[in-house]
Design a protein around this motif. Sequence first.
Motif, PDB file in Angstrom:
ATOM      1  N   LEU A   1      18.837   1.086 -11.473  1.00 49.83           N
ATOM      2  CA  LEU A   1      18.153   2.176 -12.170  1.00 49.83           C
ATOM      3  C   LEU A   1      19.115   3.327 -12.422  1.00 49.83           C
ATOM      4  O   LEU A   1      19.142   3.899 -13.524  1.00 49.83           O
ATOM      5  N   ALA A   2      19.920   3.680 -11.427  1.00 46.86           N
ATOM      6  CA  ALA A   2      20.877   4.776 -11.599  1.00 46.86           C
ATOM      7  C   ALA A   2      21.834   4.473 -12.748  1.00 46.86           C
ATOM      8  O   ALA A   2      22.140   5.350 -13.572  1.00 46.86           O
TER       9      ALA A   2
ATOM     10  N   TYR B   1       7.799   4.281 -10.458  1.00 45.66           N
ATOM     11  CA  TYR B   1       7.994   4.321  -9.004  1.00 45.66           C
ATOM     12  C   TYR B   1       6.901   5.143  -8.364  1.00 45.66           C
ATOM     13  O   TYR B   1       6.207   5.930  -9.017  1.00 45.66           O
ATOM     14  N   ASP B   2       6.738   4.958  -7.065  1.00 41.65           N
ATOM     15  CA  ASP B   2       5.815   5.790  -6.289  1.00 41.65           C
ATOM     16  C   ASP B   2       6.493   6.170  -4.983  1.00 41.65           C
ATOM     17  O   ASP B   2       7.725   6.127  -4.883  1.00 41.65           O
ATOM     18  N   GLY B   3       5.703   6.539  -3.980  1.00 44.25           N
ATOM     19  CA  GLY B   3       6.275   7.026  -2.741  1.00 44.25           C
ATOM     20  C   GLY B   3       6.815   5.961  -1.820  1.00 44.25           C
ATOM     21  O   GLY B   3       7.300   6.275  -0.730  1.00 44.25           O
ATOM     22  N   GLY B   4       6.733   4.704  -2.218  1.00 45.38           N
ATOM     23  CA  GLY B   4       7.306   3.627  -1.424  1.00 45.38           C
ATOM     24  C   GLY B   4       6.355   2.492  -1.137  1.00 45.38           C
ATOM     25  O   GLY B   4       6.783   1.359  -0.941  1.00 45.38           O
ATOM     26  N   GLN B   5       5.055   2.764  -1.124  1.00 52.49           N
ATOM     27  CA  GLN B   5       4.101   1.697  -0.846  1.00 52.49           C
ATOM     28  C   GLN B   5       4.072   0.671  -1.973  1.00 52.49           C
ATOM     29  O   GLN B   5       3.860  -0.519  -1.737  1.00 52.49           O
ATOM     30  N   GLY B   6       4.259   1.139  -3.172  1.00 55.58           N
ATOM     31  CA  GLY B   6       4.346   0.246  -4.318  1.00 55.58           C
ATOM     32  C   GLY B   6       3.037  -0.037  -5.023  1.00 55.58           C
ATOM     33  O   GLY B   6       3.038  -0.564  -6.143  1.00 55.58           O
ATOM     34  N   TRP B   7       1.908   0.317  -4.412  1.00 60.65           N
ATOM     35  CA  TRP B   7       0.620  -0.012  -5.007  1.00 60.65           C
ATOM     36  C   TRP B   7       0.400   0.721  -6.325  1.00 60.65           C
ATOM     37  O   TRP B   7       0.020   0.106  -7.328  1.00 60.65           O
ATOM     38  N   ALA B   8       0.605   2.030  -6.325  1.00 59.44           N
ATOM     39  CA  ALA B   8       0.337   2.824  -7.524  1.00 59.44           C
ATOM     40  C   ALA B   8       1.294   2.448  -8.651  1.00 59.44           C
ATOM     41  O   ALA B   8       0.890   2.336  -9.814  1.00 59.44           O
ATOM     42  N   ALA B   9       2.562   2.259  -8.316  1.00 57.73           N
ATOM     43  CA  ALA B   9       3.529   1.855  -9.331  1.00 57.73           C
ATOM     44  C   ALA B   9       3.144   0.513  -9.931  1.00 57.73           C
ATOM     45  O   ALA B   9       3.262   0.302 -11.147  1.00 57.73           O
ATOM     46  N   ALA B  10       2.650  -0.393  -9.098  1.00 60.40           N
ATOM     47  CA  ALA B  10       2.242  -1.709  -9.593  1.00 60.40           C
ATOM     48  C   ALA B  10       1.042  -1.595 -10.517  1.00 60.40           C
ATOM     49  O   ALA B  10       0.922  -2.345 -11.490  1.00 60.40           O
ATOM     50  N   ARG B  11       0.125  -0.673 -10.211  1.00 54.69           N
ATOM     51  CA  ARG B  11      -1.030  -0.476 -11.102  1.00 54.69           C
ATOM     52  C   ARG B  11      -0.556  -0.056 -12.488  1.00 54.69           C
ATOM     53  O   ARG B  11      -1.040  -0.558 -13.510  1.00 54.69           O
ATOM     54  N   ALA B  12       0.391   0.897 -12.551  1.00 55.57           N
ATOM     55  CA  ALA B  12       0.921   1.331 -13.842  1.00 55.57           C
ATOM     56  C   ALA B  12       1.647   0.183 -14.537  1.00 55.57           C
ATOM     57  O   ALA B  12       1.499  -0.023 -15.754  1.00 55.57           O
ATOM     58  N   TRP B  13       2.447  -0.550 -13.776  1.00 56.81           N
ATOM     59  CA  TRP B  13       3.167  -1.713 -14.324  1.00 56.81           C
ATOM     60  C   TRP B  13       2.179  -2.707 -14.920  1.00 56.81           C
ATOM     61  O   TRP B  13       2.363  -3.158 -16.050  1.00 56.81           O
ATOM     62  N   TRP B  14       1.117  -3.035 -14.170  1.00 57.86           N
ATOM     63  CA  TRP B  14       0.169  -4.034 -14.652  1.00 57.86           C
ATOM     64  C   TRP B  14      -0.537  -3.559 -15.926  1.00 57.86           C
ATOM     65  O   TRP B  14      -0.671  -4.326 -16.893  1.00 57.86           O
TER      66      TRP B  14
ATOM     67  N   PRO C   1       6.463  -4.541 -23.612  1.00 61.18           N
ATOM     68  CA  PRO C   1       7.301  -5.706 -23.319  1.00 61.18           C
ATOM     69  C   PRO C   1       8.314  -5.526 -22.203  1.00 61.18           C
ATOM     70  O   PRO C   1       8.908  -6.514 -21.756  1.00 61.18           O
ATOM     71  N   ASP C   2       8.540  -4.305 -21.736  1.00 64.06           N
ATOM     72  CA  ASP C   2       9.658  -4.084 -20.808  1.00 64.06           C
ATOM     73  C   ASP C   2       9.290  -3.007 -19.792  1.00 64.06           C
ATOM     74  O   ASP C   2       9.551  -1.825 -19.989  1.00 64.06           O
ATOM     75  N   VAL C   3       8.656  -3.428 -18.703  1.00 63.05           N
ATOM     76  CA  VAL C   3       8.241  -2.517 -17.643  1.00 63.05           C
ATOM     77  C   VAL C   3       8.690  -3.076 -16.307  1.00 63.05           C
ATOM     78  O   VAL C   3       8.491  -4.264 -16.028  1.00 63.05           O
ATOM     79  N   ARG C   4       9.274  -2.229 -15.479  1.00 64.06           N
ATOM     80  CA  ARG C   4       9.687  -2.657 -14.139  1.00 64.06           C
ATOM     81  C   ARG C   4       9.303  -1.597 -13.116  1.00 64.06           C
ATOM     82  O   ARG C   4       9.140  -0.417 -13.444  1.00 64.06           O
ATOM     83  N   VAL C   5       9.211  -2.044 -11.882  1.00 64.04           N
ATOM     84  CA  VAL C   5       8.888  -1.165 -10.759  1.00 64.04           C
ATOM     85  C   VAL C   5      10.146  -0.978  -9.922  1.00 64.04           C
ATOM     86  O   VAL C   5      10.868  -1.952  -9.639  1.00 64.04           O
ATOM     87  N   LEU C   6      10.420   0.260  -9.513  1.00 64.29           N
ATOM     88  CA  LEU C   6      11.550   0.532  -8.639  1.00 64.29           C
ATOM     89  C   LEU C   6      11.274  -0.080  -7.271  1.00 64.29           C
ATOM     90  O   LEU C   6      10.333   0.319  -6.580  1.00 64.29           O
ATOM     91  N   ASP C   7      12.060  -1.063  -6.891  1.00 62.65           N
ATOM     92  CA  ASP C   7      11.857  -1.773  -5.632  1.00 62.65           C
ATOM     93  C   ASP C   7      12.111  -0.830  -4.458  1.00 62.65           C
ATOM     94  O   ASP C   7      13.194  -0.272  -4.325  1.00 62.65           O
ATOM     95  N   GLY C   8      11.089  -0.649  -3.635  1.00 60.37           N
ATOM     96  CA  GLY C   8      11.203   0.263  -2.506  1.00 60.37           C
ATOM     97  C   GLY C   8      10.762   1.679  -2.809  1.00 60.37           C
ATOM     98  O   GLY C   8      10.676   2.505  -1.903  1.00 60.37           O
ATOM     99  N   GLY C   9      10.493   1.971  -4.077  1.00 61.44           N
ATOM    100  CA  GLY C   9      10.003   3.292  -4.449  1.00 61.44           C
ATOM    101  C   GLY C   9      11.003   4.401  -4.227  1.00 61.44           C
ATOM    102  O   GLY C   9      12.207   4.175  -4.081  1.00 61.44           O
ATOM    103  N   LEU C  10      10.504   5.624  -4.184  1.00 62.31           N
ATOM    104  CA  LEU C  10      11.383   6.788  -4.055  1.00 62.31           C
ATOM    105  C   LEU C  10      12.282   6.736  -2.820  1.00 62.31           C
ATOM    106  O   LEU C  10      13.434   7.169  -2.891  1.00 62.31           O
ATOM    107  N   PRO C  11      11.818   6.212  -1.655  1.00 58.31           N
ATOM    108  CA  PRO C  11      12.710   6.154  -0.503  1.00 58.31           C
ATOM    109  C   PRO C  11      13.980   5.330  -0.740  1.00 58.31           C
ATOM    110  O   PRO C  11      14.981   5.533  -0.041  1.00 58.31           O
ATOM    111  N   ALA C  12      13.953   4.417  -1.704  1.00 58.21           N
ATOM    112  CA  ALA C  12      15.133   3.604  -1.983  1.00 58.21           C
ATOM    113  C   ALA C  12      16.142   4.337  -2.862  1.00 58.21           C
ATOM    114  O   ALA C  12      17.303   3.921  -2.952  1.00 58.21           O
ATOM    115  N   TRP C  13      15.721   5.420  -3.504  1.00 57.64           N
ATOM    116  CA  TRP C  13      16.591   6.164  -4.423  1.00 57.64           C
ATOM    117  C   TRP C  13      17.673   6.887  -3.644  1.00 57.64           C
ATOM    118  O   TRP C  13      17.391   7.625  -2.698  1.00 57.64           O
TER     119      TRP C  13
END
Length: 283
Positions: free
Chosen positions: A10-11, A99-112, A120-132
């Motif tokens: 992502l960076a 991305y979200d705070g790390g749980q991934g649920w909310a980001a996945a809802r937006a992705w879905w 056509p091109d949506v991805r979720v930041l793996d690990g959320g903000l804590p991974a940044w």
Amino acid sequence: MNAIISASDLASQLAGENPPVLLDVRWQLSVAKAAGEPSFDGRAEYAAGHIPGAVFVDLDRELAATPGTGGRHPLPDLAEFGAAMRRAGVSSGTPVVVYDGGQGWAAARAWWLLRWTGHPDVRVLDGGLPAWQGGLSTEVPEPAEGDFEPVPGATGLLDADGAAALARSGVLLDARAGERYRGEVEPIDPVGGHIPGAVSAPTNENVGADGRFLPAEELGARFKALGVSDGSEVGVYCGSGVSAAHEVLALAVAGIPAALYVGSWSQWSSDPSRPVAVGPEPQ
């Protein structure tokens, strides 16, 4: 196309010539929501610091409609959803990372939602903000209006009758905690238990201790052990259609398409005519 992206990738992409639109969907379910109180939406945390360029998206108001007969997080009005995405700068020809705070649920809802409505091109930041690993910003961006027009997909969405049928004809996964599936506890909804025929598959078992998804081959093995085979028709539900989106995302990482029952247990259990199973077996 990959459904997730690492923080390092992502960076690199944010520094590139065609950076993705970045959506911050920090949110956490509040048990108090059952009593009519709002969930934690992360807006204050966003204001305190977010990945530079990210636009805040409110799950309860922009990724769901008002709770009612459709469950606690029914589908949003698609015209309103599209307007919210365009305000955030989303266009059909530009990649999106959520991305979200790390749980991934909310980001996945937006992705879905974005994928189901045709982006056509949506991805979720793996690990959320804590991974940044980069810096954070308090500057609120003002993106140019996007052009995204949501068009609902012909597949990928289940209603209550469809979920009931799929539990018998395919594999219906229950993404909630095991004790809720078994009916031992129910902190939010009126009845404990599960949809008859559904298989317990807690979504937190799709990630490691760091909150990142397990490797695709491990996820594939997990879902195979739960009864998913080549050609299986797969559906997922949870309490209100949020954590189940995370399981649909995990299935996508494993290369397995799946449909989402958005109304989920919050809708199913509110209808006394719907059967309820309890215990550890699908029944």
